[in-house]
Design a protein around this motif. Structure first.
Motif, PDB file in Angstrom:
ATOM      1  N   LEU A   5       0.853  -1.182   0.000  1.00 24.27           N
ATOM      2  CA  LEU A   5       0.000   0.000   0.000  1.00 24.27           C
ATOM      3  C   LEU A   5       0.888   1.231   0.000  1.00 24.27           C
ATOM      4  O   LEU A   5       1.951   1.233   0.624  1.00 24.27           O
ATOM      5  CB  LEU A   5      -0.900   0.004   1.249  1.00 24.27           C
ATOM      6  N   SER A   6       0.433   2.273  -0.699  1.00 22.96           N
ATOM      7  CA  SER A   6       1.080   3.584  -0.662  1.00 22.96           C
ATOM      8  C   SER A   6      -0.003   4.597  -0.343  1.00 22.96           C
ATOM      9  O   SER A   6      -1.075   4.579  -0.959  1.00 22.96           O
ATOM     10  CB  SER A   6       1.729   3.909  -2.007  1.00 22.96           C
ATOM     11  N   ARG A   7       0.262   5.475   0.615  1.00 23.79           N
ATOM     12  CA  ARG A   7      -0.762   6.419   1.086  1.00 23.79           C
ATOM     13  C   ARG A   7      -0.136   7.783   1.346  1.00 23.79           C
ATOM     14  O   ARG A   7       0.976   7.865   1.863  1.00 23.79           O
ATOM     15  CB  ARG A   7      -1.394   5.881   2.374  1.00 23.79           C
ATOM     16  N   VAL A  90       6.033  11.255  -6.783  1.00 25.07           N
ATOM     17  CA  VAL A  90       6.552  11.438  -8.149  1.00 25.07           C
ATOM     18  C   VAL A  90       8.045  11.129  -8.183  1.00 25.07           C
ATOM     19  O   VAL A  90       8.525  10.402  -9.061  1.00 25.07           O
ATOM     20  CB  VAL A  90       6.278  12.872  -8.675  1.00 25.07           C
ATOM     21  N   THR A  91       8.795  11.648  -7.214  1.00 23.61           N
ATOM     22  CA  THR A  91      10.242  11.409  -7.133  1.00 23.61           C
ATOM     23  C   THR A  91      10.546   9.918  -7.093  1.00 23.61           C
ATOM     24  O   THR A  91      11.437   9.427  -7.805  1.00 23.61           O
ATOM     25  CB  THR A  91      10.837  12.108  -5.889  1.00 23.61           C
ATOM     26  N   MET A  92       9.802   9.199  -6.281  1.00 21.22           N
ATOM     27  CA  MET A  92      10.028   7.749  -6.144  1.00 21.22           C
ATOM     28  C   MET A  92       9.749   7.031  -7.466  1.00 21.22           C
ATOM     29  O   MET A  92      10.531   6.191  -7.892  1.00 21.22           O
ATOM     30  CB  MET A  92       9.123   7.173  -5.046  1.00 21.22           C
ATOM     31  N   ILE A  93       8.642   7.360  -8.103  1.00 19.17           N
ATOM     32  CA  ILE A  93       8.282   6.694  -9.360  1.00 19.17           C
ATOM     33  C   ILE A  93       9.288   7.026 -10.452  1.00 19.17           C
ATOM     34  O   ILE A  93       9.708   6.143 -11.211  1.00 19.17           O
ATOM     35  CB  ILE A  93       6.843   7.059  -9.777  1.00 19.17           C
ATOM     36  N   ILE A  97      10.619   3.242  -8.778  1.00 20.29           N
ATOM     37  CA  ILE A  97       9.839   2.474  -7.802  1.00 20.29           C
ATOM     38  C   ILE A  97       8.431   2.271  -8.382  1.00 20.29           C
ATOM     39  O   ILE A  97       7.758   3.237  -8.731  1.00 20.29           O
ATOM     40  CB  ILE A  97       9.772   3.200  -6.441  1.00 20.29           C
ATOM     41  N   PRO A  98       7.975   1.016  -8.473  1.00 20.36           N
ATOM     42  CA  PRO A  98       6.719   0.712  -9.164  1.00 20.36           C
ATOM     43  C   PRO A  98       5.459   0.934  -8.322  1.00 20.36           C
ATOM     44  O   PRO A  98       4.721   0.000  -8.019  1.00 20.36           O
ATOM     45  CB  PRO A  98       6.886  -0.756  -9.552  1.00 20.36           C
ATOM     46  N   ILE A  99       5.208   2.181  -7.971  1.00 25.34           N
ATOM     47  CA  ILE A  99       3.975   2.511  -7.239  1.00 25.34           C
ATOM     48  C   ILE A  99       2.874   2.665  -8.289  1.00 25.34           C
ATOM     49  O   ILE A  99       2.961   3.534  -9.148  1.00 25.34           O
ATOM     50  CB  ILE A  99       4.154   3.800  -6.410  1.00 25.34           C
ATOM     51  N   ALA A 128      -0.296  19.905  -9.463  1.00 28.06           N
ATOM     52  CA  ALA A 128       0.554  19.540 -10.608  1.00 28.06           C
ATOM     53  C   ALA A 128       1.157  18.149 -10.411  1.00 28.06           C
ATOM     54  O   ALA A 128       1.218  17.351 -11.354  1.00 28.06           O
ATOM     55  CB  ALA A 128       1.657  20.583 -10.795  1.00 28.06           C
ATOM     56  N   ALA A 129       1.569  17.835  -9.183  1.00 26.85           N
ATOM     57  CA  ALA A 129       2.145  16.511  -8.899  1.00 26.85           C
ATOM     58  C   ALA A 129       1.088  15.418  -9.051  1.00 26.85           C
ATOM     59  O   ALA A 129       1.369  14.356  -9.629  1.00 26.85           O
ATOM     60  CB  ALA A 129       2.751  16.484  -7.498  1.00 26.85           C
ATOM     61  N   PHE A 130      -0.125  15.668  -8.567  1.00 27.42           N
ATOM     62  CA  PHE A 130      -1.194  14.675  -8.728  1.00 27.42           C
ATOM     63  C   PHE A 130      -1.509  14.446 -10.203  1.00 27.42           C
ATOM     64  O   PHE A 130      -1.705  13.310 -10.635  1.00 27.42           O
ATOM     65  CB  PHE A 130      -2.462  15.094  -7.982  1.00 27.42           C
ATOM     66  N   ARG A 131      -1.535  15.519 -10.977  1.00 28.07           N
ATOM     67  CA  ARG A 131      -1.827  15.368 -12.411  1.00 28.07           C
ATOM     68  C   ARG A 131      -0.698  14.601 -13.101  1.00 28.07           C
ATOM     69  O   ARG A 131      -0.946  13.789 -13.992  1.00 28.07           O
ATOM     70  CB  ARG A 131      -2.083  16.725 -13.038  1.00 28.07           C
ATOM     71  N   LYS A 132       0.526  14.831 -12.661  1.00 28.84           N
ATOM     72  CA  LYS A 132       1.650  14.085 -13.235  1.00 28.84           C
ATOM     73  C   LYS A 132       1.529  12.599 -12.887  1.00 28.84           C
ATOM     74  O   LYS A 132       1.776  11.740 -13.731  1.00 28.84           O
ATOM     75  CB  LYS A 132       2.979  14.651 -12.731  1.00 28.84           C
ATOM     76  N   LEU A 133       1.143  12.304 -11.653  1.00 24.89           N
ATOM     77  CA  LEU A 133       0.942  10.902 -11.259  1.00 24.89           C
ATOM     78  C   LEU A 133      -0.116  10.254 -12.148  1.00 24.89           C
ATOM     79  O   LEU A 133       0.064   9.131 -12.616  1.00 24.89           O
ATOM     80  CB  LEU A 133       0.538  10.811  -9.785  1.00 24.89           C
ATOM     81  N   ALA A 134      -1.207  10.973 -12.390  1.00 24.54           N
ATOM     82  CA  ALA A 134      -2.270  10.434 -13.243  1.00 24.54           C
ATOM     83  C   ALA A 134      -1.744  10.179 -14.656  1.00 24.54           C
ATOM     84  O   ALA A 134      -2.025   9.138 -15.254  1.00 24.54           O
ATOM     85  CB  ALA A 134      -3.463  11.389 -13.274  1.00 24.54           C
ATOM     86  N   GLU A 135      -0.943  11.116 -15.179  1.00 18.02           N
ATOM     87  CA  GLU A 135      -0.349  10.942 -16.512  1.00 18.02           C
ATOM     88  C   GLU A 135       0.578   9.723 -16.555  1.00 18.02           C
ATOM     89  O   GLU A 135       0.717   9.075 -17.588  1.00 18.02           O
ATOM     90  CB  GLU A 135       0.456  12.188 -16.915  1.00 18.02           C
TER      91      GLU A 135
END
Length: 162
Positions: A5-7, A90-93, A97-99, A128-135
């Motif tokens: 889990l990642s939270r 974002v940094t981890m991915i 790292i396969p989140i 912006a970070a959330f949108r990048k995660l979604a992308e």
């Protein structure tokens, strides 16, 4: 290392995380990934004291978290990643790292943030970070507690005018 889990929850380990999310994750270790918390000895002590019994807790910056993930010594570990903000996810991915999913649970309101739900407030950098995660294809799982239905995070951002 197996990510259970990642939270994102800026309260870190508190009642819900200790009693509900830790059980939901079924991980042997909670890794708090936060540059800010890793540099604050008082917060580190408090977070470790709040940990559920039988679960190891580490508090590290993103760079060290990546090194630990890639260390063969920890290959069989199960982990619950806990973040204070989406930028460090974002940094981890970006570091490999396969989140694949991030549970968005709590980001407190403060000056400069827009309230998106009762439990989540964000600023422009976080949006912006959330949108990048979604992308990047990461599922944005908006739930305060495990029994909540998954919420439409992008929809909530739009409702808030973001």
């Amino acid at each position: 290392m197996k990510i259970k889990l990642s939270r994102i929850d800026d309260r870190l380990i508190h009642g819900q995380v200790a009693t509900v999310w830790a059980k939901e994750a079924g991980a042997g270790r909670i890794i708090v990934v936060s540059q800010e918390v890793s540099e604050d000895d008082i917060r580190k002590t408090l977070v470790k004291q709040a940990a559920p019994p039988g679960i190891k807790v580490n508090i590290v910056d993103p760079e060290k978290a990546v090194k630990v993930y890639n260390n063969a010594k920890y290959a069989d570990e199960t982990v619950f990643y806990l973040f204070t903000n989406p930028m460090e996810v974002v940094t981890m991915i970006e570091a490999g790292i396969p989140i694949q999913s991030i549970n968005i649970g709590g980001m407190q309101f403060k000056t400069g943030r827009t309230q998106v739900t009762k439990a989540v407030s964000v600023d422009e950098t976080e949006v912006a970070a959330f949108r990048k995660l979604a992308e990047m294809g990461v599922e944005l799982d908006l739930r305060v507690v495990a029994t909540d239905p998954k919420g439409d995070f992008e929809g909530k951002l739009k409702e808030a005018g973001l």
